[in-house]
Scaffold this active site. Structure first.
Site, PDB file in Angstrom:
ATOM      1  N   ASP A 133      24.628   9.200  46.782  1.00 35.94           N
ATOM      2  CA  ASP A 133      25.540   8.131  46.397  1.00 35.94           C
ATOM      3  C   ASP A 133      26.262   8.558  45.114  1.00 35.94           C
ATOM      4  O   ASP A 133      25.821   9.463  44.397  1.00 35.94           O
ATOM      5  CB  ASP A 133      24.761   6.820  46.208  1.00 35.94           C
ATOM      6  CG  ASP A 133      25.664   5.600  46.319  1.00 35.94           C
ATOM      7  OD1 ASP A 133      26.896   5.766  46.296  1.00 35.94           O
ATOM      8  OD2 ASP A 133      25.131   4.484  46.432  1.00 35.94           O
ATOM      9  N   GLU A 175      28.425  -4.579  43.993  1.00 35.19           N
ATOM     10  CA  GLU A 175      27.313  -3.904  43.313  1.00 35.19           C
ATOM     11  C   GLU A 175      26.798  -4.728  42.127  1.00 35.19           C
ATOM     12  O   GLU A 175      26.709  -5.948  42.208  1.00 35.19           O
ATOM     13  CB  GLU A 175      27.719  -2.476  42.896  1.00 35.19           C
ATOM     14  CG  GLU A 175      28.200  -1.649  44.114  1.00 35.19           C
ATOM     15  CD  GLU A 175      28.357  -0.182  43.848  1.00 35.19           C
ATOM     16  OE1 GLU A 175      27.447   0.428  43.286  1.00 35.19           O
ATOM     17  OE2 GLU A 175      29.398   0.382  44.232  1.00 35.19           O
TER      18      GLU A 175
HETATM   19  C1  BGC Z   1      27.831   2.613  46.491  1.00 33.40           C
HETATM   20  C2  BGC Z   1      27.836   3.002  47.937  1.00 33.40           C
HETATM   21  C3  BGC Z   1      29.194   3.470  48.358  1.00 33.40           C
HETATM   22  C4  BGC Z   1      29.659   4.581  47.448  1.00 33.40           C
HETATM   23  C5  BGC Z   1      31.049   5.088  47.760  1.00 33.40           C
HETATM   24  C6  BGC Z   1      28.422   3.679  45.634  1.00 33.40           C
HETATM   25  O1  BGC Z   1      28.452   3.307  44.307  1.00 33.40           O
HETATM   26  O2  BGC Z   1      26.513   2.346  46.081  1.00 33.40           O
HETATM   27  O3  BGC Z   1      27.413   1.930  48.727  1.00 33.40           O
HETATM   28  O4  BGC Z   1      29.157   3.897  49.688  1.00 33.40           O
HETATM   29  O5  BGC Z   1      29.655   4.130  46.118  1.00 33.40           O
HETATM   30  O6  BGC Z   1      32.011   4.155  47.457  1.00 33.40           O
HETATM   31  C1  BGC Z   2      34.086   3.701  42.918  1.00 32.21           C
HETATM   32  C2  BGC Z   2      33.199   3.140  43.996  1.00 32.21           C
HETATM   33  C3  BGC Z   2      31.785   3.243  43.552  1.00 32.21           C
HETATM   34  C4  BGC Z   2      31.634   2.599  42.201  1.00 32.21           C
HETATM   35  C5  BGC Z   2      30.233   2.599  41.710  1.00 32.21           C
HETATM   36  C6  BGC Z   2      33.830   2.994  41.621  1.00 32.21           C
HETATM   37  O1  BGC Z   2      34.641   3.487  40.604  1.00 32.21           O
HETATM   38  O2  BGC Z   2      35.424   3.599  43.281  1.00 32.21           O
HETATM   39  O3  BGC Z   2      33.374   3.824  45.193  1.00 32.21           O
HETATM   40  O4  BGC Z   2      30.988   2.611  44.475  1.00 32.21           O
HETATM   41  O5  BGC Z   2      32.499   3.167  41.262  1.00 32.21           O
HETATM   42  O6  BGC Z   2      29.856   3.677  40.987  1.00 32.21           O
END
Ligand code: BGC
Ligand code: BGC
Length: 865
Positions: A333, A533
């Site tokens: 991730d 998140e």
């Molecule tokens: C999230 C994932 C996601 C990834 C890409 C991460 O921060 O936890 O669920 O697929 O970002 O966007």
């Molecule tokens: C990204 C997401 C990711 C998130 C968490 C964002 O800046 O665009 O894809 O899930 O950060 O780290």
């Protein structure tokens, strides 16, 4: 096909039996130590291979081996690297042999959130062609493009979007989940992308977690059932034929493991379940996903027993790959490897050695690739492990049909607008909305409503597509969109207007329940604002506590004798007793997506007064009866929800809901409570770090941390048992920080309540240069500091002393306490030796603060952020 099905359900049954037998006869759950020991491996089921051993499978393996033989070290390392596309050019994809790209949750194509299918195809074509370019010695292995298509193709302008998984869980319709998966796959195909980071398989235990809506339910069996079908929808059934046709994409089961079981529902937090509990709750849906042939599993940002999942060799390799037989790719991730102790975003052999096959390195990929190549050359990563990772990534590429798919814009479904938002999609999404609605209250059987009457539609979410869609929609947090960004969509209001006006009724829309003509009924649509998140993590489940904007609006309407129907938009159950009391009918509508018309379908009868569609949805999560009841789950020994899992009324099943208690003073008390950051240990989710002048973080673990000029150790002090002993050598600037990694906490109420930051310190050698106490919030330029040099110099040597600083000192410099990410930091360029203990945020303590606010005159780190 039928045979296969039987095999799977028999297998699921035997797993069920095995785990429940285990749980009932093994009352003493394994200890943490045992749970990591070898003995526990035996309690995990052994799954039979999902993919049939046949010629088609052998052909895939042969091709993988043939490619592997030709690959150089650099090509292998590039192949297992996943980069965010805005951080890389097509030429770099070619030169570094990059294996995968993604468009991150927060990224737009050309800074335009309304980019069209053809814009996307033109861009993806360039990257694809770069990966196929053999002029510089490349091997023509196409890049795989990953995206978070988690409720339809939600990052693409004009896509029809389905309810988030929480709503699909409410439908209990696994066949629908399969169709949603299948149509989403076509949307993704139309845009030239190959792979979705979905479905989420979390089994959320605490509804304060900001990702509850991404998962189907709190019941592992229901999650398993829905996820299995959704995966088959995305990928097709590959178990016999091994290679997907042009209609399908690769899916990802995420986030492995136990992301839904962290302490207090803290996103990216820590889980302490025994292995038996891991199996019973969190791993259970993975058994079904693996058996359905899911091509990728994403490791979780969270930890198990204090260790980040990205570094958990036992769970990733011994269990997932060996015991459960998963032969696809374990993907990392977003920079999650960087959170492992000893790792950075650009270097982490630990994650690869633990079993992550493809790290997600959105930005720091250049350094990461160089470091990883060196790791292999110097034996920190074995060639065997690297080859295994490459094989798994290639297996995903072959099985998903990518290897022979050709140029993205020339694939069968490319650019077809109809596949993005055509009638078939709209019909399925609208059906999903209808089936997802859960009727919690219908006193006096006020529903269904007659369409031919005067209807007031009001509430913040009535005509609000951002709210209706929730997080991960167009943008990551989905807060910076408005209705103009969703020309394809029908708001809930628009759906009601259509039905009522067709029957000759009258509709009025207002935000604040005002009207021109007194209505016969009011439909009030309200709920949570979008979040994603950790930004969605809550301290308690009270909705609009203290404020009760919508409860008051409902009460005003009722006081005028106007019946009220509430449609509640939320990513989880919330404590809404006051709102329930003020509603004659109450519908939980979750996050329905773009087809708001599905709501009027169910709320309104036809012209003859007959319901057109009945309620079908039932609760996927237990609904709390108390504001503090954030973890109430099916199977609890003391199970006392307001509405149990599976609850839902319909037009033949009525139940009168009596007045409910509404005292929510708990919310205020909670917000006003002192927050301990560090006492006996650091409190979740805070972690201690030594940080050097380059901002390199070393986490304090097992009583030690070291970064640049600072050494931290655990102090065995008679008076403060758990102090941290800091020694600053004075050669360079360094800081003792207490942070919540990549996240933030809301401590705003403590600022309102005249709070202060208090900490105990025992100075052994006073600072030789200016020393600052620094806090930070999430975002740029979001830090503030107070000079503590004098306070430390004047502290009696070798004696404990409590210091405190008013929170207003920091707030005045612009620090946002609603998003605090660094709760403490002692920062100096000089030498200093001191013990620090009992860091806490105390209400009503500003007036008695010992250290005055001081202008931040000393610049200590030149380029700290
Ligand atoms: C999230 C994932 C996601 C990834 C890409 C991460 O921060 O936890 O669920 O697929 O970002 O966007
Ligand atoms: C990204 C997401 C990711 C998130 C968490 C964002 O800046 O665009 O894809 O899930 O950060 O780290």
């Amino acid at each position: 096909m039928t045979l296969k099905r039987t095999r799977i359900s028999l297998l699921m049954l035997s797993i069920l039996f095995a785990t429940s037998a285990l749980i009932s006869c093994n009352q003493t759950l394994p200890t943490q130590e045992q749970s990591r020991g070898k003995a526990q491996k035996a309690i995990w089921p052994r799954l039979s291979a999902a993919f049939a051993e046949n010629e088609a499978g052998q052909a895939v393996e042969d091709q993988i081996e043939a490619l592997l033989e030709q690959m150089s070290l650099a090509q292998k390392v590039g192949q297992i690297t996943q980069v965010e596309f805005t951080f890389i050019t097509p030429e770099e994809v070619r030169d570094y042999h990059i294996g995968a790209l993604l468009n991150g949750g927060g990224a737009f194509l050309n800074d335009n959130k309304q980019a069209s299918l053809s814009d996307w195809l033109a861009t993806i074509d360039q990257y694809h062609l770069a990966s196929m370019d053999t002029s510089q010695g490349g091997l023509a292995i196409p890049i795989i493009w990953g995206t978070d298509a988690i409720h339809g193709h939600n990052k693409i302008f004009e896509a029809t979007l389905f309810p988030h998984n929480i709503g699909l869980g409410a439908t209990r319709n696994a066949d629908l989940a399969r169709q949603v998966g299948a149509l989403t796959a076509l949307q993704v195909k139309a845009s030239g992308m190959d792979w979705t980071y979905a479905p989420a398989l979390a089994v959320p235990r605490d509804d304060r977690w900001g990702r509850v809506y991404e998962s189907f339910a709190e019941d592992p069996a229901l999650v398993a059932q829905m996820a299995e079908q959704m995966i088959l929808g995305y990928q097709g059934d590959l178990r016999e034929k091994h290679i997907a046709n042009a209609d399908h994409i690769a899916a990802t089961a995420k986030h492995y493991l136990a992301d839904g079981g962290t302490v207090d529902g803290i996103d990216r937090g820590n889980n302490y379940d025994s292995e038996a509990e891991l199996i019973r709750y969190h791993a259970y849906p993975y058994f079904a996903a693996i058996q359905a042939g899911v091509l990728a599993v994403m490791a979780s940002h969270s930890s198990w027993n204090g260790q980040r999942l990205h570094g958990q060799k036992y769970l990733l390799t011994n269990i997932l790959k060996k015991r459960l037989g998963f032969d696809g790719a374990v993907v990392g991730d977003w920079n999650s490897h960087g959170m492992i102790d000893g790792c950075t975003n650009s270097h982490c052999p630990e994650a690869i050695n633990a079993g992550v096959d493809m790290l997600m390195v959105p930005a720091a990929w250049r350094e990461y690739i160089a470091n990883t190549i060196a790791d292999v050359e110097q034996g920190r990563i074995s060639m065997a492990r690297l080859n295994d990772a490459v094989r798994r990534v290639l297996r995903m590429k072959f099985r998903s049909g990518l290897m022979s798919a050709g140029k993205p814009s020339e694939r069968p479904h490319a650019g077809k607008q109809d596949l993005l938002n055509g009638p078939q999609l709209k019909a399925l999404a609208r059906q999903a909305v209808r089936e997802s609605l859960v009727l919690l209250k219908n006193n006096h059987r006020i529903l269904p409503l007659a369409p031919r009457q005067r209807v007031l539609v009001t509430g913040e979410a009535a005509n609000n597509l951002a709210q209706q869609n929730g997080g991960w929609t167009l943008s990551w947090q989905a807060r910076n969109t408005d209705n103009a960004d969703f020309p394809q969509a029908t708001s809930i209001y628009a759906g009601i207007k259509e039905v009522v006006e067709q029957s000759g009724g009258l509709v009025e829309l207002s935000r604040d329940a005002s009207y021109r003509t007194k209505p016969d009924v009011a439909i009030v649509i309200f709920g949570e604002q979008p979040y994603a998140e950790w930004q969605g993590d809550l301290d308690h489940l009270g909705f609009e506590s203290g404020v009760h904007q919508h409860a008051k609006l409902l009460e005003r309407l009722q006081a005028q004798g106007i019946p009220t129907v509430s449609v509640f938009i939320s990513g989880r159950p919330l404590w809404v007793n006051r709102e329930l009391n003020a509603s004659d009918a109450f519908v939980a509508a979750w996050l329905p997506g773009t087809e708001g018309g599905g709501i009027a379908d169910v709320l309104f009868a036809d012209d003859q007064g007959q319901a057109r569609f009945d309620f079908k949805g039932v609760l996927p999560y237990s609904w709390p009866s108390l504001i503090e009841q954030s973890a109430v789950n099916l199977g609890d020994a003391q199970y006392q929800p307001l509405f149990p899992f599976g609850y839902g009324l319909n037009y033949s099943k009525a139940r009168y809901l009596a007045h409910l208690p509404t005292d929510d003073s708990y919310a205020l008390r909670l917000a006003q409570q002192a927050r301990s950051i560090l006492s006996e240990r650091t409190h979740e989710p805070w972690e201690i770090y030594a940080v050097d002048e380059h901002n390199t973080h070393d986490r304090f673990r097992a009583g030690k941390a070291q970064a640049g000029a600072l050494t931290l150790s655990a102090a065995s002090d008679a008076e403060r048992r758990n102090a941290v002993h800091g020694r600053w050598s004075g050669e360079q600037s360094a800081a003792l920080q207490i942070n919540v990694p990549n996240a933030n906490r809301n401590l705003k109420q403590l600022l309102i309540d005249d709070g202060a930051l208090q900490f105990d310190v025992k100075v052994i050698a006073a600072p030789s240069a200016p020393t600052q106490l620094e806090l930070a919030c999430l975002g740029k330029g979001c830090d503030a500091s107070v000079d503590v040099t004098t306070a430390l110099r004047e502290s009696p040597a070798q004696q404990w002393q409590t210091h405190s600083v008013a929170l207003t000192c920091f707030a005045r410099q612009g620090l946002d306490f609603a998003h605090l990410s660094r709760a403490f930091s002692l920062l100096t360029k000089g030498s200093l030796e001191a013990l620090v203990a009992n860091v806490r945020y105390q209400p009503n303590a500003a007036l008695s603060a010992t250290i005055p606010c001081s202008p931040n005159t000393t610049q200590i780190f030149e380029n700290n952020h």
